[in-house]
Design a protein around this motif. Structure first.
Motif, mmCIF file in Angstrom:
data_model
loop_
_atom_site.group_PDB
_atom_site.id
_atom_site.type_symbol
_atom_site.label_atom_id
_atom_site.label_comp_id
_atom_site.label_asym_id
_atom_site.label_seq_id
_atom_site.Cartn_x
_atom_site.Cartn_y
_atom_site.Cartn_z
ATOM 1 N N GLY A 1 24.414 -5.372 132.645
ATOM 2 C CA GLY A 1 23.592 -6.574 132.796
ATOM 3 C C GLY A 1 22.562 -6.525 133.913
ATOM 4 N N VAL A 2 21.822 -7.616 134.025
ATOM 5 C CA VAL A 2 20.658 -7.675 134.910
ATOM 6 C C VAL A 2 21.026 -8.135 136.329
ATOM 7 C CG1 VAL A 2 18.412 -8.805 135.239
ATOM 8 C CG2 VAL A 2 19.141 -8.126 132.944
ATOM 9 N N CYS A 3 21.898 -9.132 136.446
ATOM 10 C CA CYS A 3 22.177 -9.735 137.757
ATOM 11 C C CYS A 3 23.037 -8.816 138.624
ATOM 12 C CB CYS A 3 22.887 -11.070 137.542
ATOM 13 S SG CYS A 3 23.491 -11.789 139.057
ATOM 14 N N PRO A 4 22.591 -8.461 139.839
ATOM 15 C CA PRO A 4 23.302 -7.459 140.646
ATOM 16 C C PRO A 4 24.618 -7.933 141.234
ATOM 17 C CG PRO A 4 21.482 -8.385 141.895
ATOM 18 C CD PRO A 4 21.387 -8.963 140.515
ATOM 19 N N THR A 5 24.846 -9.250 141.303
ATOM 20 C CA THR A 5 26.076 -9.715 141.949
ATOM 21 C C THR A 5 27.195 -10.028 140.956
ATOM 22 O OG1 THR A 5 24.979 -11.867 142.107
ATOM 23 C CG2 THR A 5 25.073 -10.553 144.110
ATOM 24 N N VAL A 6 26.961 -9.771 139.667
ATOM 25 C CA VAL A 6 28.034 -9.913 138.673
ATOM 26 C C VAL A 6 29.091 -8.843 138.962
ATOM 27 C CG1 VAL A 6 28.551 -9.449 136.237
ATOM 28 C CG2 VAL A 6 26.664 -10.961 136.827
ATOM 29 N N GLY A 7 30.372 -9.204 138.810
ATOM 30 C CA GLY A 7 31.459 -8.252 139.065
ATOM 31 C C GLY A 7 31.757 -7.391 137.844
ATOM 32 N N ILE A 8 32.129 -6.145 138.092
ATOM 33 C CA ILE A 8 32.436 -5.224 136.992
ATOM 34 C C ILE A 8 33.621 -5.730 136.161
ATOM 35 C CG2 ILE A 8 33.378 -2.912 136.504
ATOM 36 C CD1 ILE A 8 30.431 -2.864 137.146
ATOM 37 N N GLY A 9 34.652 -6.279 136.830
ATOM 38 C CA GLY A 9 35.884 -6.676 136.131
ATOM 39 C C GLY A 9 35.641 -7.663 135.007
ATOM 40 N N GLY A 10 34.995 -8.775 135.315
ATOM 41 C CA GLY A 10 34.738 -9.785 134.293
ATOM 42 C C GLY A 10 33.620 -9.363 133.358
ATOM 43 N N HIS A 11 32.691 -8.579 133.868
ATOM 44 C CA HIS A 11 31.507 -8.188 133.095
ATOM 45 C C HIS A 11 31.894 -7.283 131.923
ATOM 46 C CE1 HIS A 11 27.184 -7.911 132.717
ATOM 47 N NE2 HIS A 11 27.138 -6.614 132.938
ATOM 48 N N LEU A 12 32.611 -6.203 132.224
ATOM 49 C CA LEU A 12 32.919 -5.230 131.169
ATOM 50 C C LEU A 12 33.815 -5.823 130.094
ATOM 51 C CD1 LEU A 12 33.465 -1.631 132.509
ATOM 52 C CD2 LEU A 12 31.617 -2.568 131.151
ATOM 53 N N SER A 13 34.700 -6.740 130.490
ATOM 54 C CA SER A 13 35.599 -7.298 129.480
ATOM 55 C C SER A 13 34.883 -8.332 128.615
ATOM 56 C CB SER A 13 36.836 -7.900 130.151
ATOM 57 O OG SER A 13 36.446 -8.733 131.214
ATOM 58 N N GLY A 14 33.640 -8.669 128.972
ATOM 59 C CA GLY A 14 32.933 -9.705 128.218
ATOM 60 C C GLY A 14 31.800 -9.193 127.351
ATOM 61 N N GLY A 15 31.695 -7.904 127.137
ATOM 62 C CA GLY A 15 30.649 -7.401 126.244
ATOM 63 C C GLY A 15 29.562 -6.669 126.979
ATOM 64 N N VAL A 16 28.692 -7.430 127.642
ATOM 65 C CA VAL A 16 27.678 -6.889 128.532
ATOM 66 C C VAL A 16 26.368 -6.497 127.862
ATOM 67 C CG1 VAL A 16 27.127 -5.208 130.296
ATOM 68 C CG2 VAL A 16 29.448 -6.039 130.078
ATOM 69 N N LEU A 17 25.397 -7.343 128.059
ATOM 70 C CA LEU A 17 24.041 -7.133 127.544
ATOM 71 C C LEU A 17 23.090 -6.887 128.693
ATOM 72 C CD1 LEU A 17 23.560 -10.106 125.109
ATOM 73 C CD2 LEU A 17 22.893 -7.782 124.600
ATOM 74 N N GLY A 18 22.233 -5.885 128.547
ATOM 75 C CA GLY A 18 21.230 -5.651 129.580
ATOM 76 C C GLY A 18 19.996 -5.004 128.993
ATOM 77 N N ARG B 1 23.478 0.039 123.064
ATOM 78 C CA ARG B 1 24.369 -1.056 122.672
ATOM 79 C C ARG B 1 24.992 -1.724 123.908
ATOM 80 N NH1 ARG B 1 26.204 3.233 119.799
ATOM 81 N NH2 ARG B 1 28.310 2.974 120.604
ATOM 82 N N LEU B 2 26.130 -2.395 123.685
ATOM 83 C CA LEU B 2 26.775 -3.105 124.792
ATOM 84 C C LEU B 2 27.498 -2.114 125.697
ATOM 85 C CD1 LEU B 2 28.438 -6.011 122.774
ATOM 86 C CD2 LEU B 2 26.226 -6.018 123.920
ATOM 87 N N ALA B 3 27.567 -2.442 126.986
ATOM 88 C CA ALA B 3 28.266 -1.548 127.914
ATOM 89 C C ALA B 3 29.732 -1.399 127.522
ATOM 90 C CB ALA B 3 28.149 -2.070 129.336
ATOM 91 N N ALA B 4 30.333 -2.459 126.974
ATOM 92 C CA ALA B 4 31.743 -2.383 126.600
ATOM 93 C C ALA B 4 31.953 -1.392 125.450
ATOM 94 C CB ALA B 4 32.257 -3.768 126.208
ATOM 95 N N ASP B 5 30.912 -1.169 124.640
ATOM 96 C CA ASP B 5 31.001 -0.164 123.576
ATOM 97 C C ASP B 5 30.806 1.228 124.155
ATOM 98 O OD1 ASP B 5 31.134 -2.136 121.668
ATOM 99 O OD2 ASP B 5 28.977 -2.143 121.303
#
Ligand SMILES: Cc1cc2nc3c(=O)[nH]c(=O)nc-3n(C[C@H](O)[C@H](O)[C@H](O)COP(=O)(O)OP(=O)(O)OC[C@H]3O[C@@H](n4cnc5c(N)ncnc54)[C@H](O)[C@@H]3O)c2cc1C
Length: 244
Positions: A70-87, A94-98
């Motif tokens: 994703g774009v925002c630098p202060t997002v945490g990896i833990g919640g981010h990766l488990s939620g799909g992740v668009l950037g 594709r999505l980072a989770a893929d």
């Protein structure tokens, strides 16, 4: 028990509860990052932020390596990766989770930004964007940011800003846009060439503020979204009509 990594959950799920007292397991300080360029992988602890990961990749793996998150630098990896992740690299990788692996990018990428108000045809452009953006050349990502604005006469209007990242050269981008999205009228002077890590700063609006990559490792201070706000994220399942 609530688990918090970057604390960016839109509904506050990581730090609030309607069920009474709770324990908060804060992973904020578990933030080590190990980059292995030979296997193109990274070990990242849950409390590290996206900005810290991007910075570590650029420091240790060089300009040809990136991570499509994703774009925002202060997002945490833990919640981010488990939620799909668009950037900005979603079209290519594709999505980072893929993906969950580092990816190869050119040493320089192209970015552009073009703004149009309602008088300048923003409504038709947004409609056209909906029809083409998902199916462009796989190296080309274009997002739109819509904000209220004033036109040159001081009348209320809406400004649509088309921000893009292209994994190629300007010589390839301009003809491509001329065929796929000529209505935007993209000009050479709207485009800039830079490394992927600089493009991270560009999308945050930091480059015009003269900031460098180290700002990505600052927690909170650098966040352009530091002003409290409420947001919701969802997918548009049907195209919004021009009238809409
Ligand atoms: C300003 C802002 C910008 C954003 N930009 C983007 C973007 O560009 N692209 C995009 O895809 N998304 C974006 N998001 C959405 C963001 O990716 C999600 O909100 C993500 O879940 C936040 O992760 P976090 O670790 O920061 O949040 P947290 O609030 O810490 O965690 C979110 C959820 O995951 C759980 N969780 C956290 N860590 C763990 C763990 N280790 N194990 C189990 N569960 C855990 C939490 O309990 C909570 O339910 C943005 C959000 C904000 C607020």
């Amino acid at each position: 028990m609530r688990v918090r990594s970057g604390g960016h959950d839109y509904e506050g799920l990581s730090y609030s509860s309607t069920l009474g007292p709770f324990i908060l397991l804060d992973l904020f300080n578990l933030r080590s990052i190990g980059i292995d360029v030979t296997s193109n992988t990274a070990w990242v602890q849950s409390g590290a932020t996206l900005g810290e990961l991007y910075h570590a990749i650029s420091e240790k793996a060089g300009p040809n390596v990136a991570f499509p998150a994703g774009v925002c630098p202060t997002v945490g990896i833990g919640g981010h990766l488990s939620g799909g992740v668009l950037g900005t690299l979603v079209m290519a990788f594709r999505l980072a989770a893929d993906q969950v692996t580092l990816v190869q990018v050119p040493p320089n990428v192209m970015v552009f930004s073009a703004s149009r108000t309602l008088n300048q045809g923003a409504t038709k452009l947004v409609t056209k964007w909906q029809n083409v953006a998902y199916d462009l050349d796989g190296r080309l990502f274009i997002r739109i940011v819509l904000v209220p604005d004033e036109d040159e006469k001081g009348n209320k209007t809406v400004k649509a800003t088309f921000n893009s990242l292209f994994l190629g050269s300007k010589a390839e981008l301009l003809p491509l846009m001329g065929v796929s999205f000529p209505e935007l009228g993209l000009r050479e002077e709207d485009c800039a060439e830079m490394s992927w890590i600089k493009s991270v700063l560009y999308f945050l609006g930091y480059l015009s503020g003269g900031k460098n990559e180290s700002v990505l490792t600052e927690r909170g201070v650098a966040d352009p979204f530091i002003t409290p706000f409420k947001a919701k994220s969802d997918f548009v399942r049907n195209l919004v009509s021009e009238q809409g």
